[in-house]
Design a protein around this motif. Structure first.
Motif, PDB file in Angstrom:
ATOM      1  N   ARG A 117      -3.574   4.600   9.750  1.00 42.28           N
ATOM      2  CA  ARG A 117      -2.865   4.783  11.026  1.00 42.28           C
ATOM      3  C   ARG A 117      -3.133   3.610  11.953  1.00 42.28           C
ATOM      4  O   ARG A 117      -2.234   3.129  12.635  1.00 42.28           O
ATOM      5  CB  ARG A 117      -3.264   6.097  11.686  1.00 42.28           C
ATOM      6  CG  ARG A 117      -2.571   7.294  11.117  1.00 42.28           C
ATOM      7  CD  ARG A 117      -2.619   8.521  12.008  1.00 42.28           C
ATOM      8  NE  ARG A 117      -3.757   8.654  12.851  1.00 42.28           N
ATOM      9  CZ  ARG A 117      -4.856   9.353  12.564  1.00 42.28           C
ATOM     10  NH1 ARG A 117      -4.959   9.965  11.420  1.00 42.28           N
ATOM     11  NH2 ARG A 117      -5.842   9.433  13.417  1.00 42.28           N
ATOM     12  N   ALA A 118      -4.377   3.126  11.990  1.00 39.41           N
ATOM     13  CA  ALA A 118      -4.705   1.977  12.836  1.00 39.41           C
ATOM     14  C   ALA A 118      -3.950   0.740  12.376  1.00 39.41           C
ATOM     15  O   ALA A 118      -3.430  -0.029  13.203  1.00 39.41           O
ATOM     16  CB  ALA A 118      -6.216   1.720  12.816  1.00 39.41           C
TER      17      ALA A 118
ATOM     18  N   PHE B  33       7.511  10.279  -1.440  1.00 38.89           N
ATOM     19  CA  PHE B  33       7.675   9.590  -0.158  1.00 38.89           C
ATOM     20  C   PHE B  33       7.044  10.415   0.964  1.00 38.89           C
ATOM     21  O   PHE B  33       6.283   9.888   1.791  1.00 38.89           O
ATOM     22  CB  PHE B  33       9.162   9.348   0.141  1.00 38.89           C
ATOM     23  CG  PHE B  33       9.398   8.566   1.396  1.00 38.89           C
ATOM     24  CD1 PHE B  33       9.508   7.182   1.358  1.00 38.89           C
ATOM     25  CD2 PHE B  33       9.507   9.203   2.625  1.00 38.89           C
ATOM     26  CE1 PHE B  33       9.715   6.459   2.527  1.00 38.89           C
ATOM     27  CE2 PHE B  33       9.702   8.495   3.791  1.00 38.89           C
ATOM     28  CZ  PHE B  33       9.814   7.107   3.740  1.00 38.89           C
ATOM     29  N   VAL B  34       7.338  11.713   0.999  1.00 34.60           N
ATOM     30  CA  VAL B  34       6.757  12.585   2.028  1.00 34.60           C
ATOM     31  C   VAL B  34       5.242  12.625   1.880  1.00 34.60           C
ATOM     32  O   VAL B  34       4.506  12.483   2.863  1.00 34.60           O
ATOM     33  CB  VAL B  34       7.375  13.997   1.959  1.00 34.60           C
ATOM     34  CG1 VAL B  34       6.574  14.996   2.793  1.00 34.60           C
ATOM     35  CG2 VAL B  34       8.832  13.955   2.430  1.00 34.60           C
ATOM     36  N   GLN B  35       4.760  12.802   0.657  1.00 34.12           N
ATOM     37  CA  GLN B  35       3.313  12.868   0.443  1.00 34.12           C
ATOM     38  C   GLN B  35       2.618  11.565   0.837  1.00 34.12           C
ATOM     39  O   GLN B  35       1.547  11.594   1.455  1.00 34.12           O
ATOM     40  CB  GLN B  35       3.008  13.202  -1.026  1.00 34.12           C
ATOM     41  CG  GLN B  35       3.338  14.626  -1.379  1.00 34.12           C
ATOM     42  CD  GLN B  35       3.169  14.914  -2.861  1.00 34.12           C
ATOM     43  OE1 GLN B  35       3.626  14.139  -3.712  1.00 34.12           O
ATOM     44  NE2 GLN B  35       2.546  16.034  -3.187  1.00 34.12           N
ATOM     45  N   ALA B  36       3.219  10.427   0.509  1.00 27.99           N
ATOM     46  CA  ALA B  36       2.628   9.136   0.866  1.00 27.99           C
ATOM     47  C   ALA B  36       2.553   8.984   2.385  1.00 27.99           C
ATOM     48  O   ALA B  36       1.566   8.464   2.915  1.00 27.99           O
ATOM     49  CB  ALA B  36       3.435   7.992   0.253  1.00 27.99           C
ATOM     50  N   THR B  37       3.575   9.444   3.076  1.00 31.57           N
ATOM     51  CA  THR B  37       3.564   9.362   4.536  1.00 31.57           C
ATOM     52  C   THR B  37       2.510  10.305   5.116  1.00 31.57           C
ATOM     53  O   THR B  37       1.778   9.923   6.034  1.00 31.57           O
ATOM     54  CB  THR B  37       4.965   9.693   5.090  1.00 31.57           C
ATOM     55  OG1 THR B  37       5.923   8.813   4.475  1.00 31.57           O
ATOM     56  CG2 THR B  37       5.014   9.501   6.597  1.00 31.57           C
ATOM     57  N   LEU B  38       2.420  11.507   4.576  1.00 33.24           N
ATOM     58  CA  LEU B  38       1.386  12.443   5.047  1.00 33.24           C
ATOM     59  C   LEU B  38      -0.008  11.900   4.755  1.00 33.24           C
ATOM     60  O   LEU B  38      -0.932  12.077   5.567  1.00 33.24           O
ATOM     61  CB  LEU B  38       1.585  13.822   4.416  1.00 33.24           C
ATOM     62  CG  LEU B  38       2.844  14.579   4.850  1.00 33.24           C
ATOM     63  CD1 LEU B  38       2.989  15.864   4.039  1.00 33.24           C
ATOM     64  CD2 LEU B  38       2.849  14.859   6.344  1.00 33.24           C
TER      65      LEU B  38
ATOM     66  N   ALA C 138      12.371  13.480   9.143  1.00 27.28           N
ATOM     67  CA  ALA C 138      11.407  14.412   9.737  1.00 27.28           C
ATOM     68  C   ALA C 138       9.969  13.918   9.581  1.00 27.28           C
ATOM     69  O   ALA C 138       9.192  13.937  10.535  1.00 27.28           O
ATOM     70  CB  ALA C 138      11.570  15.796   9.125  1.00 27.28           C
ATOM     71  N   VAL C 139       9.613  13.448   8.385  1.00 21.80           N
ATOM     72  CA  VAL C 139       8.234  12.998   8.192  1.00 21.80           C
ATOM     73  C   VAL C 139       7.964  11.724   8.998  1.00 21.80           C
ATOM     74  O   VAL C 139       6.869  11.531   9.528  1.00 21.80           O
ATOM     75  CB  VAL C 139       7.866  12.849   6.691  1.00 21.80           C
ATOM     76  CG1 VAL C 139       8.418  11.576   6.069  1.00 21.80           C
ATOM     77  CG2 VAL C 139       6.355  12.907   6.499  1.00 21.80           C
ATOM     78  N   GLU C 140       8.986  10.867   9.121  1.00 21.06           N
ATOM     79  CA  GLU C 140       8.811   9.673   9.956  1.00 21.06           C
ATOM     80  C   GLU C 140       8.691  10.061  11.430  1.00 21.06           C
ATOM     81  O   GLU C 140       7.928   9.444  12.184  1.00 21.06           O
ATOM     82  CB  GLU C 140       9.957   8.692   9.736  1.00 21.06           C
ATOM     83  CG  GLU C 140       9.870   7.992   8.394  1.00 21.06           C
ATOM     84  CD  GLU C 140      11.069   7.103   8.087  1.00 21.06           C
ATOM     85  OE1 GLU C 140      12.088   7.159   8.814  1.00 21.06           O
ATOM     86  OE2 GLU C 140      10.985   6.341   7.107  1.00 21.06           O
TER      87      GLU C 140
ATOM     88  N   ASP D  71       0.830  -1.207   0.000  1.00 22.07           N
ATOM     89  CA  ASP D  71       0.000   0.000   0.000  1.00 22.07           C
ATOM     90  C   ASP D  71       0.866   1.260   0.000  1.00 22.07           C
ATOM     91  O   ASP D  71       0.590   2.213  -0.723  1.00 22.07           O
ATOM     92  CB  ASP D  71      -0.935   0.027   1.215  1.00 22.07           C
ATOM     93  CG  ASP D  71      -2.074  -0.960   1.103  1.00 22.07           C
ATOM     94  OD1 ASP D  71      -2.313  -1.505   0.005  1.00 22.07           O
ATOM     95  OD2 ASP D  71      -2.736  -1.205   2.131  1.00 22.07           O
ATOM     96  N   PHE D  72       1.921   1.241   0.813  1.00 20.56           N
ATOM     97  CA  PHE D  72       2.799   2.412   0.873  1.00 20.56           C
ATOM     98  C   PHE D  72       3.489   2.630  -0.471  1.00 20.56           C
ATOM     99  O   PHE D  72       3.526   3.753  -0.975  1.00 20.56           O
ATOM    100  CB  PHE D  72       3.822   2.260   2.006  1.00 20.56           C
ATOM    101  CG  PHE D  72       4.628   3.500   2.240  1.00 20.56           C
ATOM    102  CD1 PHE D  72       4.037   4.641   2.763  1.00 20.56           C
ATOM    103  CD2 PHE D  72       5.978   3.537   1.938  1.00 20.56           C
ATOM    104  CE1 PHE D  72       4.775   5.803   2.977  1.00 20.56           C
ATOM    105  CE2 PHE D  72       6.728   4.685   2.142  1.00 20.56           C
ATOM    106  CZ  PHE D  72       6.121   5.825   2.665  1.00 20.56           C
ATOM    107  N   GLU D  73       3.993   1.560  -1.047  1.00 22.25           N
ATOM    108  CA  GLU D  73       4.635   1.660  -2.368  1.00 22.25           C
ATOM    109  C   GLU D  73       3.638   2.174  -3.416  1.00 22.25           C
ATOM    110  O   GLU D  73       4.005   2.980  -4.283  1.00 22.25           O
ATOM    111  CB  GLU D  73       5.199   0.308  -2.809  1.00 22.25           C
ATOM    112  CG  GLU D  73       6.404  -0.140  -2.032  1.00 22.25           C
ATOM    113  CD  GLU D  73       7.689   0.604  -2.377  1.00 22.25           C
ATOM    114  OE1 GLU D  73       7.749   1.272  -3.434  1.00 22.25           O
ATOM    115  OE2 GLU D  73       8.625   0.519  -1.574  1.00 22.25           O
ATOM    116  N   SER D  74       2.406   1.724  -3.345  1.00 13.63           N
ATOM    117  CA  SER D  74       1.382   2.184  -4.293  1.00 13.63           C
ATOM    118  C   SER D  74       1.125   3.678  -4.153  1.00 13.63           C
ATOM    119  O   SER D  74       0.961   4.385  -5.160  1.00 13.63           O
ATOM    120  CB  SER D  74       0.069   1.431  -4.086  1.00 13.63           C
ATOM    121  OG  SER D  74       0.204   0.102  -4.465  1.00 13.63           O
ATOM    122  N   ARG D  75       1.097   4.163  -2.916  1.00 13.89           N
ATOM    123  CA  ARG D  75       0.895   5.599  -2.714  1.00 13.89           C
ATOM    124  C   ARG D  75       2.080   6.394  -3.274  1.00 13.89           C
ATOM    125  O   ARG D  75       1.888   7.455  -3.874  1.00 13.89           O
ATOM    126  CB  ARG D  75       0.670   5.909  -1.234  1.00 13.89           C
ATOM    127  CG  ARG D  75      -0.767   5.640  -0.797  1.00 13.89           C
ATOM    128  CD  ARG D  75      -1.044   6.155   0.593  1.00 13.89           C
ATOM    129  NE  ARG D  75      -0.272   5.458   1.606  1.00 13.89           N
ATOM    130  CZ  ARG D  75      -0.535   4.224   2.057  1.00 13.89           C
ATOM    131  NH1 ARG D  75      -1.572   3.574   1.574  1.00 13.89           N
ATOM    132  NH2 ARG D  75       0.210   3.667   2.976  1.00 13.89           N
TER     133      ARG D  75
END
Length: 187
Positions: A105-106, A91-96, A152-154, A72-76
């Motif tokens: 988040r859950a 990467f930053v946008q996917a994390t945000l 920072a985003v992590e 899912d993260f790679e897809s984002r």
């Protein structure tokens, strides 16, 4: 001729998704110590045999949870790069994106609880993170700048997951913009 039911591969994929969602819910609601195959089958509304068909044991189910998260993260990231974002910005946008989605988040909180109990999963996660870091370093953006943005985003992500000193309001907006600015191609 129209089909009223999806082909078997889609049904199997749907069932796996249902089972992974149920496992995430069990962990999130009841805690990682209550993750059992019986509990997941009951939550998903399938027989234990149906669960075992897709995930032959608890370990396989947990590996499935981690792989689904990584996919899912790679897809984002891929979605954002397809829209023209550089890899660091994607990467930053996917994390945000994850921070803005309660379901994700859950799932991540559940995954972190599991990784603490399954060292093999930590190795798999580290391999994925090493791959992300390598791509950041070779993205064309200054490697130190790309890495600072990742760290920072992590950090923001983990503060949010832990509910520890999470920036709110205007400060939050400024921080998110600064993270995006760090990944700008303009230096």
């Amino acid at each position: 001729m129209t089909r009223s039911t999806p082909p078997p591969a889609n049904r199997a994929s749907d069932t796996r998704t249902l089972l992974l969602d149920a496992a995430t819910l069990v962990i999130h609601r009841d805690g990682v110590n209550h993750l059992t195959l019986d509990a997941v089958a009951r939550e998903a509304g399938v027989s234990k045999g149906g669960l075992l068909y897709h995930y032959p044991g608890k370990h396989h189910l947990i590996v499935g949870l981690l792989q689904a998260y990584l996919n899912d993260f790679e897809s984002r990231i891929t979605e954002h790069t397809a829209q023209g974002a550089s890899y660091p910005r994607a990467f930053v946008q996917a994390t945000l994106d994850e921070l803005r989605d309660e379901r994700i988040r859950a799932s991540t909180a559940a995954l972190l609880a599991i990784v603490a109990h399954e060292p093999e999963l930590l190795t798999r996660f580290r391999q994925a993170a090493d791959g992300w870091q390598t791509q950041l370093e070779h993205s064309g953006l200054d490697p130190a700048r790309a890495t600072v943005a990742r760290l920072a985003v992590e950090g923001l992500y983990f503060a949010e997951l832990m509910g520890a000193a999470v920036p709110q309001g205007a400060l939050r907006i400024q921080i998110e913009q600064l993270l995006l600015d760090l990944t700008s191609d303009v230096t």
